[in-house]
Design an enzyme around this catalytic site. Sequence first.
Site, mmCIF file in Angstrom:
data_model
loop_
_atom_site.group_PDB
_atom_site.id
_atom_site.type_symbol
_atom_site.label_atom_id
_atom_site.label_comp_id
_atom_site.label_asym_id
_atom_site.label_seq_id
_atom_site.Cartn_x
_atom_site.Cartn_y
_atom_site.Cartn_z
ATOM 1 N N GLU A 1 -98.891 23.281 43.955
ATOM 2 C CA GLU A 1 -98.641 23.654 42.559
ATOM 3 C C GLU A 1 -98.510 22.439 41.649
ATOM 4 O OE1 GLU A 1 -98.948 26.036 39.878
ATOM 5 O OE2 GLU A 1 -98.091 27.293 41.459
ATOM 6 N N ILE B 1 -95.722 23.704 35.231
ATOM 7 C CA ILE B 1 -96.181 25.077 34.943
ATOM 8 C C ILE B 1 -96.702 25.729 36.229
ATOM 9 C CG2 ILE B 1 -97.743 26.505 33.568
ATOM 10 C CD1 ILE B 1 -98.006 24.199 31.602
ATOM 11 N N ASP C 1 -109.311 13.184 35.971
ATOM 12 C CA ASP C 1 -108.116 13.898 36.427
ATOM 13 C C ASP C 1 -108.190 15.373 36.029
ATOM 14 O OD1 ASP C 1 -105.121 13.846 37.314
ATOM 15 O OD2 ASP C 1 -105.085 14.757 35.326
ATOM 16 N N LYS D 1 -108.535 18.826 38.584
ATOM 17 C CA LYS D 1 -107.629 19.981 38.552
ATOM 18 C C LYS D 1 -108.399 21.276 38.297
ATOM 19 C CE LYS D 1 -103.857 17.140 36.775
ATOM 20 N NZ LYS D 1 -103.124 16.709 35.576
#
Length: 434
Positions: free
Chosen positions: A131, A138, A203, A207
């Site tokens: 996570e 979040i 980056d 994700k």
Amino acid sequence: MSAENTSSSYHHKSLVIGLFGFGVVGEGLYKVLNQTPSLKATIKRVCIKNAGKPRQAPAELFTTARDVLLNDEEINVIVEVIDDSEAAFEIVKTAFKNGKHVVSASKKMIAEHLEELLQLQQETGQSFLYESSACASIPVIRNLEEYYDNDLLHSIRAIVNGSTNYILTKMFEDKLSYRDALIQAQQLGFAESNPKLDVEGYDAVNKWTFLLTHAYGIITNPLELLFTGIQNVNAFDAQVAAEKGRVIRLVAQAKKLGNGKVAAAVLPQFITQDDHLSFVRNEYNGVVIESGFADKQFFYGKGAGSFPTASAVLSDISALRYDYKYEYKKLYHHKPLELTNDFYLRVYLSFDELAEIPKDKFEWIEEWHAREDRKYLVGVIHVRHLQTGNWWRENNTSLILQPDAIIENLELHNLKKKSLQLAGIQFHHQFGSI
């Protein structure tokens, strides 16, 4: 059921942790765990690279030998928060084979090795939770896994990189130059000393690669997605945005098209004042999910920093007490959706020399402005013209998506006709004659 049986059925197993990495996130996790004894989770050993570096923890906790952690039978959870993606993958692979669950924050490693990691999880039955790798504080992965059915998930748009968001906020609100805002972000620890991974979009696209898996069951590679960062966004672009009552953000987005396929990209975008993402400032992240019956939902929280990231790692560690695993429902229990590169984008392009812009690649031009210092246009272009060339990243050219940028093929003809009727002029022909 007796009270005694009820109590025993909720007994949580103790977690003994081997931690790889004691930087910003690792040290944050160490401090947070010491403040939450109710978790029954303890760090037994920490593997580090530099033995001589002073650390705020007992010296006997540390080792430079990774096998000390990986072969320790008492350690049942490996937490990996290092910045070397290949070393991280070897650690995770060995941990699985040695019967240990893994919690990771290494987005690059996950994005580059997702297929192998899925296979290893199936072979070993171990949990692999990450996570913290997506939006720090979040819980976006858990929500995509548990709450949203991909048949009803229309779109997902997100600011997933706190460093770039901090830089853009400072450029807009404090009128800093890109360079000065970057230096400030580095000084505060939001951007790395080598900021290329953040500011050039690597980056964010890493994700987005695995968030697409949890959203739509899509398995892809970062390099298959159209992306760039904020390295070419300049003061002129910020001025144009301000004139139009907008801000610029680096936005990762995916939209389910009418043909059932998914359009996805990670690019700077103009954000209107009524967009939820316009409220996401500084190092914060934000996610807007639009689904069939729930309409829009907005998640907001810190996307960078020691404790926000450590809190997400802690949440994954806590979930392991219940033997929680990602089920990858959209991949294994639904028909996975497919990415497509057959769609159009409405873009803003600012540049110095018109001769460097391939005018013939645009379907049509909606706006064209020439100022003393710089020129810009707004037009519609097929995504393949951006995927197959670097012209829009070079020669001091800046590309920024317009709001509601993704256009489906079925819409294109009507939009073009309406645009030209409203303008009263065939912009494409006019632009071609300039």
